[in-house]
Scaffold this motif. Structure first.
Motif, PDB file in Angstrom:
ATOM      1  N   GLY A  73      -2.083  -9.394   2.727  1.00 45.55           N
ATOM      2  CA  GLY A  73      -0.861  -8.711   3.763  1.00 45.55           C
ATOM      3  C   GLY A  73       0.091  -8.064   3.171  1.00 45.55           C
ATOM      4  N   ILE A  74       0.419  -8.777   2.185  1.00 45.28           N
ATOM      5  CA  ILE A  74       1.764  -7.792   0.967  1.00 45.28           C
ATOM      6  C   ILE A  74       1.039  -6.725   0.489  1.00 45.28           C
ATOM      7  CG2 ILE A  74       3.291  -8.428  -0.752  1.00 45.28           C
ATOM      8  CD1 ILE A  74       4.528 -10.577   0.652  1.00 45.28           C
ATOM      9  N   ASN A  75      -0.060  -6.633   0.187  1.00 43.44           N
ATOM     10  CA  ASN A  75      -0.604  -5.979  -0.501  1.00 43.44           C
ATOM     11  C   ASN A  75      -0.743  -4.483   0.078  1.00 43.44           C
ATOM     12  OD1 ASN A  75      -0.858  -8.048  -3.445  1.00 43.44           O
ATOM     13  ND2 ASN A  75      -3.218  -8.398  -2.655  1.00 43.44           N
ATOM     14  N   GLN A  76      -1.141  -4.495   1.108  1.00 42.85           N
ATOM     15  CA  GLN A  76      -2.188  -3.659   1.924  1.00 42.85           C
ATOM     16  C   GLN A  76      -0.310  -2.729   2.247  1.00 42.85           C
ATOM     17  OE1 GLN A  76      -5.252  -4.379   4.902  1.00 42.85           O
ATOM     18  NE2 GLN A  76      -6.127  -5.745   2.615  1.00 42.85           N
ATOM     19  N   ALA A  77       0.757  -3.802   2.697  1.00 43.55           N
ATOM     20  CA  ALA A  77       1.535  -3.059   3.520  1.00 43.55           C
ATOM     21  C   ALA A  77       2.354  -2.553   2.256  1.00 43.55           C
ATOM     22  CB  ALA A  77       2.588  -4.291   3.923  1.00 43.55           C
ATOM     23  N   VAL A  78       2.364  -2.684   1.319  1.00 35.60           N
ATOM     24  CA  VAL A  78       3.556  -2.568   0.538  1.00 35.60           C
ATOM     25  C   VAL A  78       2.915  -0.922  -0.150  1.00 35.60           C
ATOM     26  CG1 VAL A  78       3.283  -2.796  -1.999  1.00 35.60           C
ATOM     27  CG2 VAL A  78       4.354  -4.575  -0.733  1.00 35.60           C
ATOM     28  N   ALA A  79       1.324  -1.207  -0.337  1.00 39.03           N
ATOM     29  CA  ALA A  79       0.874   0.255  -1.040  1.00 39.03           C
ATOM     30  C   ALA A  79       0.961   0.730  -0.153  1.00 39.03           C
ATOM     31  CB  ALA A  79      -0.838  -0.025  -0.878  1.00 39.03           C
ATOM     32  N   ILE A  80       0.548   0.721   1.561  1.00 38.82           N
ATOM     33  CA  ILE A  80       1.024   1.966   2.895  1.00 38.82           C
ATOM     34  C   ILE A  80       2.237   2.396   2.754  1.00 38.82           C
ATOM     35  CG2 ILE A  80       0.644   2.101   5.157  1.00 38.82           C
ATOM     36  CD1 ILE A  80      -1.081   0.140   5.594  1.00 38.82           C
ATOM     37  N   ALA A  81       2.770   1.771   2.694  1.00 42.55           N
ATOM     38  CA  ALA A  81       4.384   1.984   2.606  1.00 42.55           C
ATOM     39  C   ALA A  81       4.929   2.669   1.273  1.00 42.55           C
ATOM     40  CB  ALA A  81       5.636   0.977   1.963  1.00 42.55           C
ATOM     41  N   ARG A  82       4.038   2.271   0.173  1.00 46.26           N
ATOM     42  CA  ARG A  82       4.733   3.528  -0.975  1.00 46.26           C
ATOM     43  C   ARG A  82       3.697   4.873  -0.968  1.00 46.26           C
ATOM     44  NH1 ARG A  82       3.878   0.007  -6.196  1.00 46.26           N
ATOM     45  NH2 ARG A  82       5.562  -2.058  -6.206  1.00 46.26           N
ATOM     46  N   ALA A  83       2.516   4.439   0.017  1.00 48.24           N
ATOM     47  CA  ALA A  83       2.278   5.996   0.531  1.00 48.24           C
ATOM     48  C   ALA A  83       2.768   6.746   1.449  1.00 48.24           C
ATOM     49  CB  ALA A  83       0.830   5.943   0.642  1.00 48.24           C
ATOM     50  N   GLY A  84       3.503   6.146   2.237  1.00 47.78           N
ATOM     51  CA  GLY A  84       4.137   7.354   2.862  1.00 47.78           C
ATOM     52  C   GLY A  84       3.924   7.022   3.984  1.00 47.78           C
ATOM     53  N   LEU A  85       3.484   6.411   4.526  1.00 47.32           N
ATOM     54  CA  LEU A  85       2.581   5.632   5.727  1.00 47.32           C
ATOM     55  C   LEU A  85       3.985   4.872   6.503  1.00 47.32           C
ATOM     56  CD1 LEU A  85       1.609   6.807   8.203  1.00 47.32           C
ATOM     57  CD2 LEU A  85      -0.204   4.399   7.930  1.00 47.32           C
ATOM     58  N   ASP A  86       4.767   4.973   7.827  1.00 49.12           N
ATOM     59  CA  ASP A  86       5.258   3.768   8.042  1.00 49.12           C
ATOM     60  C   ASP A  86       4.898   2.674   8.165  1.00 49.12           C
ATOM     61  OD1 ASP A  86       8.302   5.084   8.055  1.00 49.12           O
ATOM     62  OD2 ASP A  86       8.377   6.435  10.527  1.00 49.12           O
ATOM     63  N   CYS A  87       5.275   1.599   7.382  1.00 46.80           N
ATOM     64  CA  CYS A  87       4.762   0.814   8.093  1.00 46.80           C
ATOM     65  C   CYS A  87       5.704  -0.625   8.701  1.00 46.80           C
ATOM     66  CB  CYS A  87       4.469  -0.003   6.289  1.00 46.80           C
ATOM     67  SG  CYS A  87       3.065  -1.485   6.417  1.00 46.80           S
ATOM     68  N   VAL A  88       4.999  -1.331   8.803  1.00 49.57           N
ATOM     69  CA  VAL A  88       6.211  -2.739   9.498  1.00 49.57           C
ATOM     70  C   VAL A  88       5.208  -4.311   8.633  1.00 49.57           C
ATOM     71  CG1 VAL A  88       6.770  -4.296  11.420  1.00 49.57           C
ATOM     72  CG2 VAL A  88       6.585  -2.135  10.702  1.00 49.57           C
ATOM     73  N   LEU A  89       5.376  -5.189   7.811  1.00 45.27           N
ATOM     74  CA  LEU A  89       4.549  -6.245   7.652  1.00 45.27           C
ATOM     75  C   LEU A  89       5.121  -7.111   8.481  1.00 45.27           C
ATOM     76  CD1 LEU A  89       2.761  -7.416   5.079  1.00 45.27           C
ATOM     77  CD2 LEU A  89       5.025  -7.843   4.072  1.00 45.27           C
ATOM     78  N   VAL A  90       4.036  -8.243   8.466  1.00 45.27           N
ATOM     79  CA  VAL A  90       4.644  -9.626   9.361  1.00 45.27           C
ATOM     80  C   VAL A  90       3.168 -10.330   9.177  1.00 45.27           C
ATOM     81  CG1 VAL A  90       4.269 -10.893  11.786  1.00 45.27           C
ATOM     82  CG2 VAL A  90       5.309  -7.691  11.936  1.00 45.27           C
ATOM     83  N   ALA A  91       4.427 -10.976   8.734  1.00 42.73           N
ATOM     84  CA  ALA A  91       3.897 -12.536   7.126  1.00 42.73           C
ATOM     85  C   ALA A  91       4.871 -14.046   7.922  1.00 42.73           C
ATOM     86  CB  ALA A  91       3.598 -12.314   5.660  1.00 42.73           C
ATOM     87  N   ALA A  92       4.331 -15.342   7.478  1.00 46.03           N
ATOM     88  CA  ALA A  92       5.226 -16.638   7.697  1.00 46.03           C
ATOM     89  C   ALA A  92       5.051 -16.614   6.153  1.00 46.03           C
ATOM     90  CB  ALA A  92       4.110 -17.115   8.031  1.00 46.03           C
TER      91      ALA A  92
END
Ligand code: ATP
Length: 292
Positions: A40-59
């Motif tokens: 979850g973190i890996n994909q969210a961080v890469a999406i956000a660094r690549a410039g797409l607005d990103c919300v990460l939800v995780a416990a």
């Protein structure tokens, strides 16, 4: 378009060993390092660094690891919505890297397993038609199913990375628009043709150093990998998927070969560096890659 990534959050502890220990052995390790991890973190961080607005939800748990994840995530350009759950231990991965370049990974999933459908779906309250839901295989069946159903109701696009493989996945295909699988996963899930037959519109098949393919009912387009010195492949698949989704999302187009080319460049950067999130391109490097 905004991406909502709902998945697991972990700290990766990586160490080098000469070879994997045999049962009962005590061995030395070196190069101990710690990094953000969890698909979850890996994909969210890469999406956000690549410039797409990103919300990460995780416990995470109410413990030192959970706080460290929150501190590290605060340095990333995303909206991190961590659910801190009392009485739960934050997830972690122990990654052993051998001199031969092989790795063995042990991951805990107490926190990921404690994310309930209600809590997970609450984060989609802000989502609108055309936004993107991204899920992986770490959450439990009822939570993943509820997320995909809610996304469908809202009119979001849905992308899934069915890893780690779980027996309940086949019921999810009618709710899934795009799937990212490696060769082993594709085979275990009945093959690419079967996935298309089940209603998935777009299959992205990753083939390690042999590249990737974009497969729809309209045909197949192969995209080569970008040659590089391979140091550590951990997280290459996550970086590939995230970059492809961000590339298409930022350009406002359906998944295309150009998105896979961007993804191949970002994944090559990742395999040429050690670590997980630490090996992903930074925002400046992503900006250069997405201009290619
Ligand atoms: P992982 O589980 O290691 O994160 P995966 O099995 O999900 O990865 P792979 O198919 O191994 O996914 O790799 C994803 C992408 O990473 C490939 O499509 C390719 O672009 C890139 N990649 C992987 N290995 C190499 C390599 N040896 N050289 C260049 N690129 C690579």
């Amino acid at each position: 378009m905004r991406a909502f990534v709902v998945g697991n959050a972990a700290l990766d502890e990586t160490l080098s060993v000469e070879d994997f220990p045999s049962p009962g052995a005590s061995i030395f390790g070196s190069n101990l390092s710690r990094d953000l991890g969890g698909k979850g973190i890996n994909q969210a961080v890469a999406i956000a660094r690549a410039g797409l607005d990103c919300v990460l939800v995780a416990a995470v748990g109410n413990d030192a690891r959970g706080r460290e994840i929150a501190e590290r995530l605060a340095r990333e350009p995303l909206d991190g919505q961590l659910e801190t759950l009392a009485g739960i231990t934050t997830d972690a991965s122990m990654i052993l890297m051998t001199l031969a370049g092989e790795n063995a990974i042990i991951t805990t999933r107490e926190a990921a397993d404690a994310l309930t459908p209600d809590v997970a779906c609450r984060c989609l309250q802000d989502a609108t038609r055309g936004d993107l839901l991204v899920v992986q295989g770490n959450l439990r069946e009822d939570t993943t199913t509820a997320l995909l159903r809610t996304a469908r109701r809202i009119g979001m696009q849905t992308a899934m990375n069915p890893s780690p493989l779980q027996s309940y996945f086949s019921a999810l295909w009618p709710l899934t628009d795009m799937i990212f699988v490696n060769e082993g996963e594709a085979e275990a899930l009945g093959g690419v043709e079967h996935l298309l037959d089940e209603g998935i519109e777009t299959v992205v098949l990753t083939l390690g150093g042999a590249g990737a393919a974009l497969i729809t009912r309209a045909g197949r387009q192969d995209v080569p990998a970008v040659p590089c010195d391979v140091l550590d492949t951990t997280g290459a698949g996550d970086c590939f998927m995230a970059t492809a989704l961000a590339s298409a999302g930022v350009r406002g187009v359906a998944m295309d070969a150009r998105a896979l080319q961007h993804a191949a460049h970002a994944a090559a950067h990742t395999v040429a560096h050690t670590g997980t999130v630490a090996a992903f391109p930074d925002a400046g490097t992503f900006a250069r890659i997405l201009r290619l």
